[in-house]
Each structure stands twice: as structure tokens, then as C-alpha cells.
Enzyme design. Sequence first.
Site, PDB file in Angstrom:
ATOM      1  CB  ALA A 274      -0.900   0.014   1.221  1.00 61.49           C
ATOM      2  CE  LYS A 275       5.410   4.867  -0.337  1.00 58.40           C
ATOM      3  NZ  LYS A 275       6.489   3.932   0.059  1.00 58.40           N
TER       4      LYS A 275
END
Length: 427
Positions: free
Chosen positions: A116-117
Site C-alpha cells: 500500500a502507499k
Amino acid sequence: MSDPFVEGGLGELESPLYREALAQLDRVAEVMGLDDNIHARLRVPQRATIVSFPFRREGYYEVETVFAYRVQHVLTMGPTKGGLRYAMDVNLGEVAALAMLMTWKTSLVGLPFGGAKGGVRVDPTILTRPELQRLTRRYTAELINVIGPDRDIPAPDMGTNEQVMAWIMDTYSQHVGHAEPGVVTGKPPELGGSIARREATGRGLVSLLPAATSHVGLTLEGARVVVHGFGNVGQYTALAADELGAKVVAVSDVTGGIYNENGLDIAKAQEWVAENGNLAGFPDVDTVTNEELFELECDILVPAAVGGVITKDNADKITAKIIAEGANGPTTLEADLILKERNVFTIPDILANAGGVTVSYFEWVQDLQNYFWSEGEIVARLREIMGQAFEEVLNISITEGYDMRTAALVKGIRRVAAAKLVRGVYP
Ligand code: GLU
């Protein structure tokens, strides 16, 4: 294979970094013979959230609209994991590309996460502390149903730090009604943050250098190291390399670089930055520009700041025999080809900087169990995981005939593909 993107464009994900991430995935999928359906699914994030919200600047009369993102690339193997970045050039495509990189990274080192980011489009350097706090709390509130210890766990990245993580933890905890330390990693130790998380990316990277130098016929003792970037990753990389007897001859930040052919006093440079905010004015050294830094005579080059800094324009001029990528995506695809031809041994980002997310994993495990480990245990386990990942990647590279970046991606993608295949398709 059907392409989800219209006419070769990437639609809403359009951005140079996403293009590169996709080109990289497509190339590796082909060489490793990846299942077509899995390949198509891995090209796009499973979930992407875009929010915009009002943000009151100092004085309470000015309200700005801020754009922010959280992208979760793969939800197959557990919660998603990855940093939160505050920068003016953040956009959906960039965040999606970085989320994809996190999937390969966490898979490569065997962590039970997908990638994720997050990102907030803002310049954190001009914000006051109360502004930064308000912004962070509102971002957290907007994503209250998206993040969580069993959903998605943010951590520091460019422009964010331990204090930002503490505000996220506090806001999330206020919303759910009890303290929930496991919602973020990279927190202050008082809140359940792990000891040695701050140093982890640099230490993890440097722990690979003895094996890497011996592989290319160098010794780390006395090797000349150049570090681009003097934030969290750059500082602790330089310190750890210095501790192992390497000679750190140059480091830099946005104000430019400092150079001493006999080796810099890294601890002093770190103190200087803590007091003055940046490296400018550091005494008794030569100065170089960030462009010149890449051309300095050295054995090991560590890009440890922003992405896209090693390009076709400077790849030819790099003298290092080893490049260890502390930053995410520091080398463009064109530069990568040039470096490969020149036989520069590259430890790719998803391997070289995996120490950060590895200790983040330790922090999350400690928070879930309410049982905290000693620094010795953390550092020993970090070294073990990093060392093993390096050996395995090197082994794939030698036995299957890939360069190190391809080998690392093959290893990361194989595990994700296997997990997706065995879970099957619902319904
Ligand atoms: N931002 C770091 C990275 O890019 C750390 C992510 C994490 O600890 O979750 O690897």
C-alpha cells in the site's frame, strides 16, 4: 492479454512512475512466464481511495482544499502495508506505483502483507506544527474505514515522521474508542513504536554490503561510499557504513552535497542537520552539487532520497561498482539498461530498502502481542531476514540468469502469484 487501459493510456493512473512500474512488471511477467490472468490483476491496484478535504491554515481564516490518496495494491495475503508521503507532486499514479513496489518488497522478504502507499499533496516544509497536526488528523479521519491493524497499516515515508504516526495513532484510537497502537508503524517507542525502527532502513541496507562487496571482489573496509540524501534513510545508511569501516566520502540533501576524500564525520553531520535543518554551511568540507555527487569517484553509491535520479544522462558517469537503492525507484528503466551493460552490481530498492518495512512488521507484531523485544533481538532478526533475502535473490540471479533487479522481482512476484492462484476466484 486484455489491457484495462484505453488506447495505451493509463487513464486515471497516468504518471511517469506508474508507467515505469508497469513496464517493469510486464517485462518480468514475460521473462518468468507469469500466468496471464494473475499478470492482468497485478497491473492495477485492488483498491484506491481519493479524498479531498478542507484544511485550515494558520490564523483560521484561510481554508485550502487538499487532495490525498491511499492505494492498496494486493489484498491477498493479509493487511496492506506501506508508507505515507507528504509532497507537492503526489498523485494517484505515483502512489499506485509505490504501492505496487511495496507488494514486491514485502513479498520478497516474506512478510504477510500486500503493498500500500498513501500520499497527501502538500509541501510539508512550509507547514507549522499545528497545521501539520490538523492535516494529519483530518487525513486519518477521512480514511478511518480504510486503515486499521488488520486492514492497512501506514508508516513514515518522505515528508512524514514519528510524530505524524503518533497523530494518526491518536486520531484512529479516538475514533474506535480505545488505544490501537497497531494501526501505524514507525511510532515513537512510548506509544508502542519499535526500538531501532528509525535506523532500520539504513542498517538493513548496510547489512547487505559485506556480501555485496565480496561478491564483486571488493572489501567494505575502506570502500568509498557516496550517499545521495541525508534524511532518515541516508543518515543511518551513512552512519552504519561508517561503523563497518567504509569511508563515506560524500552525502547530500536538497541544499547540495558535502565531500571529503578522506571520509566525512557522519555523526557530526547528523548533529549539524538536527540543529540547522540541512547540510548547508557544514564546516571544513568541499561542496558539490547534487549532479556532481553522482559522478564522484567511489565504490558504492547509495541513492537514498527521491525517485528518478539515476537517468540515461548520468548513468554513464557513475564510477561505483555497487549501487544500493535506499530510495524507492531511484533508477529509470533506461538508466538501468546502461548500468547493466556496464556491469554495475545493483541491489534494487525492493531488496536494499526492505529493512524499514521489516522492522515495521516487527513493530506491528509486538503491538498485536503487547510483548516487546530487545534491540539485540530486533537487529539480529533484521539481519537474518535481509541476509537470507539477499542470498536467495543472488541465487536466483545466478542460477536463472537474471540481473539482480529482475531476480528480486521474480522472487517477489512468484509468491504473490502463488497466493492468488491458491485462493482462487470468488464467487
Ligand atoms: N516507507 C517505507 C518503504 O517505502 C516503509 C514502509 C513501512 O514500513 O510500512 O518501504
